[in-house]
Design a protein around this motif. Sequence first.
Motif, PDB file in Angstrom:
ATOM      1  N   ALA A 104       5.892   3.232  -6.448  1.00 46.71           N
ATOM      2  CA  ALA A 104       6.227   4.625  -6.759  1.00 46.71           C
ATOM      3  C   ALA A 104       7.214   5.151  -5.728  1.00 46.71           C
ATOM      4  CB  ALA A 104       4.966   5.477  -6.749  1.00 46.71           C
TER       5      ALA A 104
ATOM      6  N   SER B 166       2.247  13.334 -10.796  1.00 47.84           N
ATOM      7  CA  SER B 166       2.806  12.020 -10.469  1.00 47.84           C
ATOM      8  C   SER B 166       4.196  11.839 -11.071  1.00 47.84           C
ATOM      9  CB  SER B 166       1.876  10.920 -10.983  1.00 47.84           C
ATOM     10  OG  SER B 166       0.656  10.934 -10.289  1.00 47.84           O
TER      11      SER B 166
ATOM     12  N   LEU C  79       0.900   3.774  -6.645  1.00 47.63           N
ATOM     13  CA  LEU C  79       1.343   2.388  -6.532  1.00 47.63           C
ATOM     14  C   LEU C  79       2.408   2.255  -5.442  1.00 47.63           C
ATOM     15  CD1 LEU C  79       1.699   1.436 -10.310  1.00 47.63           C
ATOM     16  CD2 LEU C  79      -0.152   0.796  -8.746  1.00 47.63           C
TER      17      LEU C  79
ATOM     18  N   PRO D  82      -4.178   8.099  -7.393  1.00 46.90           N
ATOM     19  CA  PRO D  82      -3.810   6.705  -7.118  1.00 46.90           C
ATOM     20  C   PRO D  82      -2.276   6.560  -7.133  1.00 46.90           C
ATOM     21  CG  PRO D  82      -5.548   6.825  -8.772  1.00 46.90           C
ATOM     22  CD  PRO D  82      -5.051   8.220  -8.590  1.00 46.90           C
TER      23      PRO D  82
ATOM     24  N   THR E 253      10.874   3.716  -2.250  1.00 48.12           N
ATOM     25  CA  THR E 253       9.467   3.669  -2.632  1.00 48.12           C
ATOM     26  C   THR E 253       8.535   3.697  -1.417  1.00 48.12           C
ATOM     27  OG1 THR E 253       9.260   1.257  -2.562  1.00 48.12           O
ATOM     28  CG2 THR E 253      10.155   2.233  -4.600  1.00 48.12           C
TER      29      THR E 253
ATOM     30  N   ARG F 231       0.847  -1.199   0.000  1.00 51.73           N
ATOM     31  CA  ARG F 231       0.000   0.000   0.000  1.00 51.73           C
ATOM     32  C   ARG F 231       0.878   1.243   0.000  1.00 51.73           C
ATOM     33  NH1 ARG F 231      -4.152   0.093   4.585  1.00 51.73           N
ATOM     34  NH2 ARG F 231      -5.211   1.487   3.107  1.00 51.73           N
ATOM     35  N   SER F 232       0.304   2.365  -0.402  1.00 52.08           N
ATOM     36  CA  SER F 232       1.057   3.619  -0.399  1.00 52.08           C
ATOM     37  C   SER F 232       1.032   4.239   0.992  1.00 52.08           C
ATOM     38  CB  SER F 232       0.477   4.604  -1.411  1.00 52.08           C
ATOM     39  OG  SER F 232      -0.736   5.166  -0.914  1.00 52.08           O
TER      40      SER F 232
END
Length: 455
Positions: free
Chosen positions: A253, A157, A250, A248, A273, A108-109
Amino acid sequence: HGGAELPEVMVGDLSVSPVAPAEAPAQYDVNVAIVVDPGNAWRGTLLYATELFDESTIDEFGGRLAAVLEQVTTDPSRAIGDLEVLTSRERTSLAQLPAPTVPAEAGRSLVDLFADVVAVRGGSRAVSAGDSSLTYTELDERSDAIAAGLVAAGVGSGDLVGLATARSVNLVAAIVGVLKVGAAYLPLDTTNPVDRLAYIVGDSGVRVVLNDASTADSELWSHVGEAAVLDVDDLTRANAGVVFTPVPILPAARAYVIYTSGSTGRPKGVEVTHGDVGALMGATRADFEFRPDDVWTMFHSYAFDFSVWELWGPLLSGARLVVVDRELARDIDAFVGLLAAEGVTFLNLTPSAFYQLIDARRRRPDAQLALRYIVFGGEELGFEQVRRWFDENPDDDARLINMYGITETTVHVSFRDIERDVVSRADPSYIGRPLSSLAIHILDDRLQPVPQGVV
């Protein structure tokens, strides 16, 4: 002294035959004797000091030596550094190590994980700095305002946003706001040399840098090229009340980029990340008792990756973060007063700062500390100093935890709970075991596994 015969093995067309050991000279710890008689078998003996080694250790030495002899005679052109020194049993043992487990948080972010905490702990204080403080709801709202301002400035993003503000509640709001737009943050500590900062800005390709009144006069702004410089306080005021819907994100990211010194002295950027940070926090839940009534400090520069642990530890457990002003962090006696006044329970320090804390604690015996944990990282820990802490604070209940890691591996990779009796005896295992999400392999300078016990 005792003697041990080398095991009988075939070495090409030769065999190593056992011979009776002679009395070992007292000056030797281990004496290796290999007798070569051309055309006949090799003979070997290990003579060793029994007060230093037991028989099983010497048997292991002999087995390794026999294996080396076999390799060099089978392939004389092989480089010495490439010789295999692990036994087949050790290789099998390495292959059977338990596989790391991937925590759910790694999928999860950080923005999503933070939103979960806001939903439960909205009215609780999330962050304080000096006289300013924000609840989780207020922090969420302020980060929304910053996110909206960044989008208006063209940030989206995958972009990178520099942070060059004071250590304040707005620093924390800015970090969350940057992440909400799908961008990553780049810490720029304006106390560092301008040449270093200018190199980082140019090398990273950062598009926007956030500053505030405390850093507005920095020489850095004449070295940022085409990067836009925005005041974080202006963004907050201009977009107050805006409800921002995070994009959103990921888990793969990037969440931040921190520049280290690099092996050559030139700074190098390390990308980390969302999932990396989530994995760290998820894995350490099994080792720490994270509680929503905990109070953490952000003591270190936010350009030092230890601050990532100091930031997300409280924010993802619903606890409170106390951001420590740089000048106060440099006054260790005043810092002890802050620990007492704020009721800090979770303290993270480099060992060198901890040694100063021991001295300051002696000068401030009246300070009533509520510490549950003191976590070390960033430097080698001197256990003689830990012993000093235990000796001088016999009634202190804080658990001392030694951890190790580097920027590339997201702050921490190992865990070691230091107990009082451990520091009273010789113990070479200083950094402990790997976190549950990781495995640790000890390699030599040719990246080959080393036997158990090799430093």
